[in-house]
Design an enzyme around this catalytic site. Structure first.
Site, PDB file in Angstrom:
ATOM      1  N   ARG A  28      -4.908   7.251   3.228  1.00 22.79           N
ATOM      2  CA  ARG A  28      -3.660   6.777   2.609  1.00 22.79           C
ATOM      3  C   ARG A  28      -2.891   7.861   1.849  1.00 22.79           C
ATOM      4  NH1 ARG A  28      -3.981   0.910   1.253  1.00 22.79           N
ATOM      5  NH2 ARG A  28      -3.471   1.310  -0.900  1.00 22.79           N
ATOM      6  N   GLY A  83       0.834  -1.203   0.000  1.00 21.80           N
ATOM      7  CA  GLY A  83       0.000   0.000   0.000  1.00 21.80           C
ATOM      8  C   GLY A  83       0.866   1.249   0.000  1.00 21.80           C
ATOM      9  N   ASP A 143       2.764  -0.825  11.897  1.00 19.71           N
ATOM     10  CA  ASP A 143       2.801  -2.131  12.561  1.00 19.71           C
ATOM     11  C   ASP A 143       4.111  -2.878  12.370  1.00 19.71           C
ATOM     12  OD1 ASP A 143       2.411  -2.475   9.883  1.00 19.71           O
ATOM     13  OD2 ASP A 143       0.886  -4.022  10.065  1.00 19.71           O
ATOM     14  N   THR A 158       4.370   2.402   5.611  1.00 15.19           N
ATOM     15  CA  THR A 158       2.981   1.938   5.709  1.00 15.19           C
ATOM     16  C   THR A 158       2.227   2.835   6.679  1.00 15.19           C
ATOM     17  OG1 THR A 158       1.535   0.199   6.612  1.00 15.19           O
ATOM     18  CG2 THR A 158       3.786   0.195   7.400  1.00 15.19           C
ATOM     19  N   ILE A 159       0.951   3.047   6.395  1.00 15.35           N
ATOM     20  CA  ILE A 159       0.171   3.888   7.321  1.00 15.35           C
ATOM     21  C   ILE A 159      -0.107   3.142   8.626  1.00 15.35           C
ATOM     22  CG2 ILE A 159      -0.929   5.198   5.474  1.00 15.35           C
ATOM     23  CD1 ILE A 159      -3.548   3.613   6.119  1.00 15.35           C
ATOM     24  N   ASP A 160       0.031   1.801   8.627  1.00 17.47           N
ATOM     25  CA  ASP A 160      -0.429   1.009   9.772  1.00 17.47           C
ATOM     26  C   ASP A 160       0.485   1.109  11.005  1.00 17.47           C
ATOM     27  OD1 ASP A 160      -2.450   0.153   8.095  1.00 17.47           O
ATOM     28  OD2 ASP A 160      -1.381  -1.670   7.494  1.00 17.47           O
ATOM     29  N   ARG A 180      -5.282  -2.394   9.319  1.00 16.59           N
ATOM     30  CA  ARG A 180      -5.235  -3.846   9.089  1.00 16.59           C
ATOM     31  C   ARG A 180      -5.368  -4.600  10.412  1.00 16.59           C
ATOM     32  NH1 ARG A 180      -3.677  -6.676   4.265  1.00 16.59           N
ATOM     33  NH2 ARG A 180      -2.743  -4.830   3.391  1.00 16.59           N
ATOM     34  N   ARG A 240     -24.995   6.439  13.428  1.00 15.30           N
ATOM     35  CA  ARG A 240     -24.497   6.427  12.064  1.00 15.30           C
ATOM     36  C   ARG A 240     -23.114   5.788  12.050  1.00 15.30           C
ATOM     37  NH1 ARG A 240     -29.018   7.656  11.441  1.00 15.30           N
ATOM     38  NH2 ARG A 240     -29.936   9.316  10.145  1.00 15.30           N
ATOM     39  N   ARG A 295       1.002  -5.040  -4.958  1.00 15.61           N
ATOM     40  CA  ARG A 295       1.177  -6.229  -4.116  1.00 15.61           C
ATOM     41  C   ARG A 295       1.351  -7.371  -5.113  1.00 15.61           C
ATOM     42  NH1 ARG A 295      -0.559  -4.161   0.866  1.00 15.61           N
ATOM     43  NH2 ARG A 295      -2.358  -2.793   0.823  1.00 15.61           N
ATOM     44  N   GLY A 312       5.675  -2.210   3.691  1.00 16.59           N
ATOM     45  CA  GLY A 312       5.248  -2.767   4.973  1.00 16.59           C
ATOM     46  C   GLY A 312       5.727  -4.199   5.177  1.00 16.59           C
ATOM     47  N   ASP A 313       4.959  -4.959   5.966  1.00 18.96           N
ATOM     48  CA  ASP A 313       5.418  -6.305   6.338  1.00 18.96           C
ATOM     49  C   ASP A 313       5.579  -7.241   5.133  1.00 18.96           C
ATOM     50  OD1 ASP A 313       2.685  -6.357   5.969  1.00 18.96           O
ATOM     51  OD2 ASP A 313       2.234  -7.565   7.736  1.00 18.96           O
ATOM     52  N   GLU A 364     -15.013   8.691  22.687  1.00 17.64           N
ATOM     53  CA  GLU A 364     -15.573   8.108  23.915  1.00 17.64           C
ATOM     54  C   GLU A 364     -15.020   6.699  24.135  1.00 17.64           C
ATOM     55  OE1 GLU A 364     -17.343  10.541  22.316  1.00 17.64           O
ATOM     56  OE2 GLU A 364     -17.114  11.578  24.245  1.00 17.64           O
TER      57      GLU A 364
HETATM   58  O1  F6P Z   1      -1.505  -1.584   4.839  1.00 17.89           O
HETATM   59  C1  F6P Z   1      -2.108  -0.376   4.523  1.00 17.89           C
HETATM   60  C2  F6P Z   1      -3.586  -0.539   4.337  1.00 17.89           C
HETATM   61  O2  F6P Z   1      -4.151   0.717   3.998  1.00 17.89           O
HETATM   62  C3  F6P Z   1      -4.341  -1.153   5.518  1.00 17.89           C
HETATM   63  O3  F6P Z   1      -4.599  -0.232   6.533  1.00 17.89           O
HETATM   64  C4  F6P Z   1      -5.562  -1.685   4.840  1.00 17.89           C
HETATM   65  O4  F6P Z   1      -6.117  -2.747   5.569  1.00 17.89           O
HETATM   66  C5  F6P Z   1      -5.019  -2.168   3.527  1.00 17.89           C
HETATM   67  O5  F6P Z   1      -3.831  -1.431   3.278  1.00 17.89           O
HETATM   68  C6  F6P Z   1      -5.926  -2.038   2.352  1.00 17.89           C
HETATM   69  O6  F6P Z   1      -5.312  -2.694   1.289  1.00 17.89           O
HETATM   70  P1  F6P Z   1      -5.670  -2.466  -0.238  1.00 17.89           P
HETATM   71  O7  F6P Z   1      -5.023  -1.176  -0.655  1.00 17.89           O
HETATM   72  O8  F6P Z   1      -5.069  -3.623  -0.927  1.00 17.89           O
HETATM   73  O9  F6P Z   1      -7.151  -2.387  -0.335  1.00 17.89           O
END
Ligand code: F6P
Length: 321
Positions: free
Chosen positions: A254, A10, A129, A125-127, A171, A245, A71, A101-102, A187
């Site tokens: 992203r 990503g 992780d 990666t934005i995650d 993720r 909602r 990917r 990322g990973d 909250e």
């Molecule tokens: O790893 C970055 C991320 O934006 C995750 O937060 C999310 O779950 C995933 O990629 C979405 O993947 P894709 O771009 O393949 O839909």
């Protein structure tokens, strides 16, 4: 030395700043730099471009990645990796820098060992992780974009006295949710790292309403084990007498211009990566921990668990009482 660089997985804001830093540092030291397009696919398809100072001009402020990303399932096959090695040899590339990322680090670990290619990683990666760095490139921009959206939704929540479930990305990790929850005055925050108790959540919402809270914002990490924001709202519905909602923030998290923090991190790590290669450091990811550059073997970046800051979780609970 001929250095190849690719972005994979990503996209995350700050990847361009990293490409710029790598290219300019490498050129400064007299190396040639090759941009590999669309992640590992560029090695399979031989889509390689030479980068000069001008190629990376005016990109530090741009989201996404000028190299494109993907990917790649094919790269993970024996045949795909053999093809990638051929491309590397054809261009006399001596080292490949991968930003991602990973999945990107996993690919680098297998490929570098099997085909004896020097590789080095940058966390993009934005995650947030990846083990081996306090922050990943793109995380800060993502949380600021998500926070902006939460602030806007709060206006509506307050005006209509409504309950909102807001789903953020991440993720399998709750880093984005935690940061946004604290900064957005949520909250409650539901993350995969802690068990979600639907009854307790419903009680808390009902208590809040009894106490006179006009609006309630629940941040849901997409990977929460109790389900996504729609699923959780559906489960809670039976226990509360309140209209609600759901908002899924999705891909707005992203892209966008990288924050100053992401540009600075990307520039520092990009620079450090080239200097590491010059010292023959490779087959690891370059990260920053407590403001110091650290090198973590590829495998540890995705097999070791980066812990959430449990203090943040506790603070959110107390501040939202
Ligand atoms: O790893 C970055 C991320 O934006 C995750 O937060 C999310 O779950 C995933 O990629 C979405 O993947 P894709 O771009 O393949 O839909």
């Amino acid at each position: 030395m001929n250095i190849g660089v690719l972005t994979s997985g990503g996209d995350s804001s700050g990847m361009n700043a990293a490409i710029r830093a790598i290219t300019r540092t490498a050129l400064h030291y007299g190396f040639d730099v090759f941009g590999i397009k669309q992640g590992y696919n560029g090695l399979l398809n031989d889509t390689i471009i030479e980068l000069n100072r001008g190629s990376v001009a005016n990109i530090i402020q741009r989201g996404g990645t000028i190299l494109g990303t993907a990917r790649s399932d094919e790269f993970e096959t024996e045949q795909g990796m053999a093809q990638a090695k051929k491309t590397i040899d054809k261009h006399n590339i001596n080292a490949v820098i991968v930003i991602g990322g990973d999945g990107t680090m996993r690919g680098a670990k297998i490929f570098s060992e099997k085909f004896k290619v020097k590789m080095i990683g940058l966390p993009g990666t934005i995650d947030n992780d990846l083990y081996g760095t306090d922050y990943t490139i793109g995380f800060d921009t993502a949380i600021n974009s998500a926070l902006d959206a939460v602030d806007r939704i709060r206006d509506t929540a307050a005006s209509l006295e409504r309950l909102f479930f807001i789903e953020v990305m991440g993720r399998y990790a709750g880093f984005i949710a935690l940061a946004v929850g604290l900064a957005g005055g949520a909250e409650e925050v539901l993350i995969p790292e802690t068990p979600t108790n639907i009854d307790a959540l419903a009680n808390k919402i009902n208590d809040n309403i009894r106490k006179g809270k006009k609006s309630n914002i629940i941040i849901v990490s997409e990977g929460d084990e109790a389900g996504n924001a729609f699923a959780i709202a559906e489960k809670i519905k039976k226990c509360i007498n309140e209209p609600y909602r759901v908002a899924v923030l999705g891909y707005i998290q992203r892209g966008g211009a990288p924050t100053a923090n992401d540009r600075i991190l990307a520039s520092k790590l990009g620079f450090a990566t080239v200097e590491a290669l010059m010292q023959n450091i490779h087959n690891c990811m370059v990260g920053e921990i407590n403001k110091k550059i650290v090198f973590t073997p590829f495998e540890e970046t995705y097999t070791k668990k980066k812990n959430i800051d449990s203090d943040i979780y506790k603070i959110i609970k107390i501040l939202s009482e």
